[in-house]
Design an enzyme around this catalytic site. Structure first.
Site, mmCIF file in Angstrom:
data_model
loop_
_atom_site.group_PDB
_atom_site.id
_atom_site.type_symbol
_atom_site.label_atom_id
_atom_site.label_comp_id
_atom_site.label_asym_id
_atom_site.label_seq_id
_atom_site.Cartn_x
_atom_site.Cartn_y
_atom_site.Cartn_z
ATOM 1 N N ASP A 153 -3.281 11.774 -1.475
ATOM 2 C CA ASP A 153 -3.423 13.241 -1.438
ATOM 3 C C ASP A 153 -3.823 13.746 -2.827
ATOM 4 O O ASP A 153 -3.176 13.401 -3.813
ATOM 5 C CB ASP A 153 -2.097 13.881 -1.010
ATOM 6 C CG ASP A 153 -1.717 13.493 0.409
ATOM 7 O OD1 ASP A 153 -2.568 13.586 1.296
ATOM 8 O OD2 ASP A 153 -0.555 13.079 0.620
ATOM 9 N N GLU A 197 -11.325 6.928 4.698
ATOM 10 C CA GLU A 197 -12.577 6.446 4.095
ATOM 11 C C GLU A 197 -13.739 6.670 5.057
ATOM 12 O O GLU A 197 -14.797 7.178 4.673
ATOM 13 C CB GLU A 197 -12.423 4.958 3.759
ATOM 14 C CG GLU A 197 -13.594 4.359 3.022
ATOM 15 C CD GLU A 197 -13.241 2.995 2.430
ATOM 16 O OE1 GLU A 197 -12.057 2.590 2.493
ATOM 17 O OE2 GLU A 197 -14.148 2.345 1.897
ATOM 18 N N GLU A 230 0.874 -1.178 0.000
ATOM 19 C CA GLU A 230 0.000 0.000 0.000
ATOM 20 C C GLU A 230 0.908 1.224 0.000
ATOM 21 O O GLU A 230 1.809 1.330 0.833
ATOM 22 C CB GLU A 230 -0.896 0.023 1.240
ATOM 23 C CG GLU A 230 -1.852 1.220 1.227
ATOM 24 C CD GLU A 230 -2.639 1.407 2.530
ATOM 25 O OE1 GLU A 230 -3.720 2.009 2.472
ATOM 26 O OE2 GLU A 230 -2.157 0.966 3.596
#
Ligand code: SAM
Length: 210
Positions: A117, A193, A43
């Site tokens: 971002d 999220e 990730e």
């Protein structure tokens, strides 16, 4: 993600050199840190690390690597990994632009980009993690069947990313403009999220391959 500067961050990370590398301080190849040889998912921009730690617990058959360039933020992931004794997770405090120096070509099986971002100003477009310069990096380290899974609340970044990936020649699938409407049971929500979904933003998601 902005975190207050913690002068002790580097010392803290150095105390956990068995799971986290700062600026490539460890000389051996990160993939060799894992106890088992199995597929590797990374990730990029892990933030506080809920996604990568929960994924690692849910999928012991995969090795996970969280990439987060901010040492002050990385502390939070290390704390989670240590407290929960997660064996199939390693962490790197580096900028994503260096990933080709860290991984061999084709070594990675999947890349997650979660709530990257948005860098809304055009003059900052090269900092977006779906800019073609980053796509080149991902193309090098991903194996030929490897995929990028991307989630964002940011409509402009999502549209930009579709354009950037399509222009690069990538194939896109499973484009979802409202992930939480009929949310998949295996969706692991990141910190961002939850935050943006609770504010009423729709969550976009796509899968892409080269
Ligand atoms: N993925 C997390 C989530 O969804 O809660 C964090 C999202 S936060 C908006 C983006 C994170 O990506 C920040 O922690 C930032 O430091 C990291 N980041 C941004 N650009 C990066 C880069 N080029 N290399 C590594 N990390 C980066």
């Amino acid at each position: 993600m902005r975190m207050r500067n913690k002068p002790w961050a580097e010392d803290f990370l150095l105390q956990h050199e068995d799971i986290v590398s700062i600026d490539l301080a460890r000389k051996d190849h990160i993939v060799d840190w894992f106890e088992q040889v199995q597929p590797i998912h990374i990730e990029v921009g892990s933030g506080m690390g809920r996604f990568i730690t929960e994924m690692a617990k849910a999928h012991p058959e995969i090795n996970y690597i969280g990439i987060e360039r901010d040492k002050n933020v990385m502390i939070r992931i290390v704390e989670k990994a240590v407290e929960q004794n997660i064996r199939n997770l390693r962490l790197l405090t580096v900028d994503a632009e260096k990933l080709t120096e860290i991984f061999n070509a084709g070594e990675i099986d999947r890349i997650y980009l979660n709530f990257s971002d948005p860098w809304p100003k055009v003059r900052h477009a090269k900092r977006r993690l779906t800019h073609e310069n980053f796509l080149k990096v991902y193309e090098t380290i991903l194996n030929k069947d490897g995929e990028i899974h991307f989630k964002t609340d940011n409509q402009a970044l999502f549209e930009y990313s579709i354009e950037s990936m399509s222009h690069y020649g990538m194939k896109l699938k499973n484009i979802n403009l409202n992930l939480h409407d009929n949310e998949p049971v295996d969706n692991i929500r990141t910190e961002y999220e939850d935050k943006f979904s609770n504010k009423g933003f729709r969550i976009n998601r796509l899968e892409a391959r080269f």
